[in-house]
Scaffold this motif. Structure first.
Motif, PDB file in Angstrom:
ATOM      1  N   GLY A  60       0.789  -1.225   0.000  1.00 55.06           N
ATOM      2  CA  GLY A  60       0.000   0.000   0.000  1.00 55.06           C
ATOM      3  C   GLY A  60       0.815   1.267   0.000  1.00 55.06           C
ATOM      4  O   GLY A  60       0.310   2.338  -0.285  1.00 55.06           O
ATOM      5  N   ASN A  61       2.100   1.205   0.350  1.00 52.12           N
ATOM      6  CA  ASN A  61       2.930   2.413   0.335  1.00 52.12           C
ATOM      7  C   ASN A  61       4.373   1.995   0.052  1.00 52.12           C
ATOM      8  O   ASN A  61       4.744   0.840   0.168  1.00 52.12           O
ATOM      9  N   SER A  62       5.187   2.978  -0.313  1.00 55.75           N
ATOM     10  CA  SER A  62       6.590   2.742  -0.631  1.00 55.75           C
ATOM     11  C   SER A  62       7.395   3.934  -0.151  1.00 55.75           C
ATOM     12  O   SER A  62       7.056   5.078  -0.448  1.00 55.75           O
ATOM     13  N   ILE A  63       8.453   3.681   0.600  1.00 53.22           N
ATOM     14  CA  ILE A  63       9.249   4.776   1.148  1.00 53.22           C
ATOM     15  C   ILE A  63      10.545   4.981   0.370  1.00 53.22           C
ATOM     16  O   ILE A  63      11.316   5.881   0.683  1.00 53.22           O
ATOM     17  N   VAL A  64      10.845   4.128  -0.604  1.00 52.83           N
ATOM     18  CA  VAL A  64      12.041   4.315  -1.433  1.00 52.83           C
ATOM     19  C   VAL A  64      11.588   4.463  -2.882  1.00 52.83           C
ATOM     20  O   VAL A  64      10.637   3.818  -3.325  1.00 52.83           O
ATOM     21  N   SER A  65      12.291   5.299  -3.621  1.00 53.58           N
ATOM     22  CA  SER A  65      11.979   5.505  -5.026  1.00 53.58           C
ATOM     23  C   SER A  65      12.508   4.344  -5.857  1.00 53.58           C
ATOM     24  O   SER A  65      13.230   3.471  -5.368  1.00 53.58           O
ATOM     25  N   HIS A  66      12.144   4.370  -7.142  1.00 58.15           N
ATOM     26  CA  HIS A  66      12.593   3.306  -8.039  1.00 58.15           C
ATOM     27  C   HIS A  66      14.115   3.336  -8.193  1.00 58.15           C
ATOM     28  O   HIS A  66      14.759   2.276  -8.227  1.00 58.15           O
ATOM     29  N   GLN A  67      14.716   4.525  -8.264  1.00 59.78           N
ATOM     30  CA  GLN A  67      16.173   4.636  -8.386  1.00 59.78           C
ATOM     31  C   GLN A  67      16.865   4.155  -7.120  1.00 59.78           C
ATOM     32  O   GLN A  67      17.906   3.481  -7.179  1.00 59.78           O
ATOM     33  N   ASP A  68      16.286   4.482  -5.946  1.00 60.44           N
ATOM     34  CA  ASP A  68      16.861   3.989  -4.693  1.00 60.44           C
ATOM     35  C   ASP A  68      16.737   2.477  -4.591  1.00 60.44           C
ATOM     36  O   ASP A  68      17.630   1.798  -4.046  1.00 60.44           O
ATOM     37  N   ALA A  69      15.625   1.928  -5.092  1.00 56.87           N
ATOM     38  CA  ALA A  69      15.478   0.471  -5.101  1.00 56.87           C
ATOM     39  C   ALA A  69      16.551  -0.176  -5.973  1.00 56.87           C
ATOM     40  O   ALA A  69      17.093  -1.248  -5.636  1.00 56.87           O
ATOM     41  N   PHE A  70      16.899   0.464  -7.091  1.00 54.73           N
ATOM     42  CA  PHE A  70      17.974  -0.051  -7.944  1.00 54.73           C
ATOM     43  C   PHE A  70      19.306  -0.050  -7.202  1.00 54.73           C
ATOM     44  O   PHE A  70      20.079  -1.016  -7.266  1.00 54.73           O
ATOM     45  N   LYS A  71      19.609   1.016  -6.471  1.00 54.62           N
ATOM     46  CA  LYS A  71      20.873   1.076  -5.734  1.00 54.62           C
ATOM     47  C   LYS A  71      20.892   0.051  -4.608  1.00 54.62           C
ATOM     48  O   LYS A  71      21.932  -0.578  -4.340  1.00 54.62           O
TER      49      LYS A  71
END
Length: 624
Positions: A109-120
């Motif tokens: 339901g929510n996400s605290i990291v962005s897609h770029q941060d998830a990549f890192k």
């Protein structure tokens, strides 16, 4: 972890993402597209012929990872050169393929990291994961990574919350997968109340430190080499180079300092209006810098010394070395744990053996007590029978003599029975002695166990002693480095002393030149005097030749005293004075001009007539 292993981890994610049916196989068309993209991002020349030859056969079915690995190793991984491609682009390609299928940031339901941060975070996970497939990260490495992210945000990790999450989450192969790890971060249980921007900055900092090998970065003041002015620059330290830029965006690179094992860093005293100064010395130049405070200077000097140590040890990455050390520590900890469990199991077996022996001893004691009771009952019964028999014998002794013989036989039998009972008692006593020996053996086993424990303690002490020796070697190495720096300072002082001596010699040479010019002026003055004297001598010689002409008949004769001419004596006196001047000049100089002047004087003197004799031919008068 070498470059091939790092690339294989990312390629494994891309391959499994293409395996839609999760059967371990991927279609050939998809593998061709994947190979073409790998050629592009790894900057390898495309080889379409080899690609078609490898996948050309009658079977158009899917290919497993084992079937794809020969082509991957031969035509792609064997041609990869480190530094010839941008690894971040390669990782982004593999992440794009796998994230479409597996990464679901909005599942909770929510996400605290962005897609770029998830990549890192995915890249960090690949770096810290175990070298086994499927890729997982052990709980110790998970805690290490989260602690570094929290440290970058100046917050403390909630270890209890992490332990609760790890205990609730099913762990395959002894760790978390990358998707479980990203779900844990996105859940917000560990990073509750922290803004997304702060988390993004912390992830970026940890990514640069671990993946890009950035040991430290920040603003420093640097002293220029030509203009010698101070400029503020953004510095970035890596194990092999210290680069500096105009600003932290790193768009305009101003220069770099190559680091090797011959470089060193030193703290400098405050001067030129700058404080917290230090310098980096290379084989060709010394770079002076200034930090904002003492703590920053200490952090920078320690970081640069760490980079120089890595270069001296031939290591390219600090965190690869730290990861290997943490893995070795985990293995040692597991080995100690296994040894401890084995020791516990052995002690448990010894305890069970001890309890079994104690039970056997209790049974033997109980049997001994039962035997003693039976013996007492038998003895009591025998006594009663003996008393009855005595009474019967006393009654029957008077009645019949014949029963005496039978009674005596019965007494012999009773004595034999008593002998058997005594033997039984002896056997029980021997059994008791054997039980005591068993107890002594158990005590000896305890002593052996204590000896084993003492040996283990001795081994631990030896290990601590070796650790102390290693620390001592490290201290000796640091002392040697300090000694080398002192020798460099002594050499520098000697060079300064020699430069001073050279300057003094130049000053003396300049004084000699000035003296020589002064002497040359004196010589020129003396030459002028000699030329004047030579001119005077020539004049005198002309006068003397004129006076020395013979008197013609009819000329007026002048009476001279002493038989000579009246004006001849002063001329001779002048000639003597000119000869004395000539001798003085010959004694004074060695200059070629002076020698020429002397020659002129000498020639001028020799052109005069010889001195007059006593007999003057002009004094004789002509005869009449």
């Amino acid at each position: 972890m070498d470059l091939r292993a790092e690339l294989l981890k990312s390629i494994w994610y891309a391959f499994t993402a293409l395996d839609v049916e999760k059967s371990g196989k991927v279609s050939k068309s998809q593998l061709k597209v994947l190979s073409h993209n790998l050629y592009t991002v790894l900057c390898i020349p495309h080889d379409p012929v080899a690609l078609e030859e490898h996948f050309r056969d009658d079977d158009d079915g899917p290919v497993s990872s084992q079937g794809y690995m020969p082509y991957l190793n031969k035509y792609i991984l064997d041609k990869v050169e480190e530094g010839a491609f941008v690894k971040e682009n390669f990782d982004e390609l593999c992440w794009t393929l796998t994230a479409k299928k597996n990464y679901k940031p909005d599942r909770n339901g929510n996400s605290i990291v962005s897609h770029q941060d998830a990549f890192k975070l995915w890249c960090l996970f690949n770096f810290l994961s175990e070298d086994k497939y499927p890729l997982v990260m052990v709980p110790d490495e998970v805690e290490y990574l989260l602690k570094k992210i929290c440290t970058a945000m100046n917050v403390e990790l909630n270890s209890c919350e992490l332990d609760d999450y790890l205990s609730q989450e099913p762990q395959g192969q002894g760790g978390l997968t990358v998707w479980q790890f990203l779900d844990m971060v996105n859940s917000g249980r560990l990073l509750r109340g922290i803004e997304q921007e702060a988390i993004s900055m912390a992830v970026e900092e940890v990514y640069q430190e671990v993946i890009e090998d950035v040991l430290k970065q920040g603003y420093l003041w640097k002293k220029g080499q030509l203009r010698r002015n101070w400029s503020e620059r953004w510095f970035m330290l890596k194990p092999s180079v210290l680069s500096y830029y105009m600003s932290e965006e790193r768009k305009e690179k101003k220069g770099s300092i190559a680091l090797d094992k011959h470089c060193c860093v030193e703290v400098l005293p405050d001067r030129d209006g700058k404080r917290c100064m230090f310098c980096v010395k290379t084989s060709s130049r010394t770079y002076e810098m200034s930090a904002s405070d003492t703590r920053q200077r200490q952090e920078w000097t320690l970081a640069i010394q760490t980079a120089i140590r890595l270069q001296a040890e031939g290591k390219k990455s600090l965190h690869k070395d730290l990861k290997q050390k943490r893995r070795e520590q985990r293995e040692q900890r597991e080995q100690r744990k296994a040894a401890k469990e084995e020791e516990t199991q052995r002690l448990k077996q010894l305890q069970e053996e001890k309890e079994r022996k104690l039970q056997e001893l209790e049974l033997l004691k109980e049997a001994q007590r039962q035997a003693e009771i039976l013996l007492q009952e038998e003895e009591q019964r025998r006594r009663q029978q003996h008393e009855e028999m005595q009474r019967t014998l006393e009654i029957q002794l008077r009645e019949a003599e014949q029963a005496r013989a039978s009674m005596q036989a019965e007494m012999v039998l009773k004595e034999a029975e008593a002998e058997r009972q005594r033997k039984r008692i002896t056997e029980l006593e021997e059994m008791q002695e054997r039980l005591q020996e068993a107890l002594q053996q158990e005590v000896k086993a305890r002593h052996d166990e204590e000896s084993v424990r003492y040996a283990q303690a001795r081994l631990l002490a030896e290990e601590e002693e070796k650790l102390k020796q290693l620390m001592k070697l490290k201290e000796e190495q640091e002392e040697y480095i300090i000694k080398t720096q002192l020798e460099k300072q002594v050499l520098k002082q000697e060079m300064e002393n020699k430069n001073k001596c050279l300057e003094e010699a130049q000053k003396q040479l300049e004084e000699v030149r000035v003296n020589r010019q002064r002497v040359d002026q004196d010589v020129m003055a003396a030459q002028r005097k000699l030329r004047q004297a030579s001119t005077n001598v020539k004049h005198w010689n002309v006068q003397m030749n004129r006076l020395m002409h013979p008197i013609e008949p009819g000329d007026k004769r002048t009476n001279v005293s002493g038989g000579g001419f009246a004006g001849y004596h002063p001329l001779l006196c002048r000639r003597d004075s000119s000869l004395k001047l000539k001798q003085k000049v010959e004694e004074k100089g060695s200059d070629p001009v002076r020698d020429g002047s002397k020659e002129n004087v000498s020639n001028g003197g020799n052109r005069g007539p010889p001195p007059p004799s006593d007999a003057d031919p002009m004094a004789t008068e002509p005869s009449n």
